[in-house]
Design an enzyme around this catalytic site. Structure first.
Site, PDB file in Angstrom:
ATOM      1  N   LEU A   1      35.761  44.464  45.342  1.00 50.04           N
ATOM      2  CA  LEU A   1      34.379  44.020  45.144  1.00 50.04           C
ATOM      3  C   LEU A   1      34.241  42.507  45.313  1.00 50.04           C
ATOM      4  CD1 LEU A   1      33.383  46.276  42.119  1.00 50.04           C
ATOM      5  CD2 LEU A   1      32.714  46.564  44.504  1.00 50.04           C
TER       6      LEU A   1
ATOM      7  N   GLU B   1      44.215  46.185  40.330  1.00 52.24           N
ATOM      8  CA  GLU B   1      43.552  45.452  39.239  1.00 52.24           C
ATOM      9  C   GLU B   1      44.534  44.524  38.518  1.00 52.24           C
ATOM     10  OE1 GLU B   1      40.446  45.433  39.308  1.00 52.24           O
ATOM     11  OE2 GLU B   1      40.390  47.100  40.723  1.00 52.24           O
TER      12      GLU B   1
ATOM     13  N   GLY C   1      37.402  49.924  40.261  1.00 53.74           N
ATOM     14  CA  GLY C   1      38.119  49.098  39.293  1.00 53.74           C
ATOM     15  C   GLY C   1      37.504  47.713  39.248  1.00 53.74           C
TER      16      GLY C   1
HETATM   17 NI    NI Z   1      39.786  43.909  43.541  1.00 51.86          NI
END
Ligand code: NI
Length: 182
Positions: free
Chosen positions: A98, A140, A44
């Site tokens: 990330l 997200e 995501g």
């Molecule tokens: Ni994240």
């Protein structure tokens, strides 16, 4: 085009993102977000993670299909999402992000949610998500509210990750994919 992913410490990750309207550039941005997500092998990516304070995220669960069959074909675009309902029933999964390379922690969240959102054609949907799909969507969605998953871990775990977060924010820890730091 692969975009640099903004890492922890970048102010855009702490902003409440703003609703968006259709623009001619949006289709390309969404394509770039999917390309960036695939290159980083994530599931995501929210617009603030590429430096845009907008209510937009993309998910692609194809990497997770083996562990979570419900995610195999879960490739979607979410625009201006609104969380309508959350189940009282919760579940625990290990999450990573990330923007927080090298950190993964157990997070407790509602097991099922109802989300209203627009797709890439600005058509409205109201849909129920459960299991790991719900997990990705909530993670997200948090990015659009200026939250990261470590905000939701236990106080004791927070003390364990504090140094790692500081190291990312100071630019001492990077990522294996293209990224941007302070
Ligand atoms: Ni994240």
């Amino acid at each position: 085009m692969i975009l640099p992913i903004y890492l922890y410490g970048q102010p855009v990750l702490r902003k409440e993102a703003e609703e968006i309207e259709p623009t001619p550039e949006l289709k390309q941005l969404i394509a770039d977000m999917f390309e960036t997500l695939t290159a980083a092998e994530g599931c995501g990516l929210a617009a603030p993670q590429i430096g845009k304070p907008w209510r937009l995220f993309v998910v692609d669960g194809s990497e997770l299909g083996e562990d979570y069959p419900e995610c195999k074909d879960f490739k979607r675009v979410f625009i201006n999402p609104e969380l309508i309902e959350e189940s009282e029933q919760t579940c625990t999964y290990s999450e990573g992000c990330l923007s927080l390379p090298g950190i993964s922690e157990n997070v407790v969240r509602p097991e099922t949610i109802v989300l209203r959102f627009l797709d890439e054609n600005f058509e409205e949907h109201e849909e129920t998500f459960t299991g790991f799909q719900a997990r990705i969507v909530q993670h997200e969605y948090d990015h659009l509210e200026g939250h990261v998953f470590t905000d939701r871990i236990s106080p004791i775990r927070k003390t364990f990750v504090r140094n790692k977060l500081a190291s990312i924010a100071k630019g001492k820890t990077g990522a294996r994919y293209k990224y941007r730091r302070n």
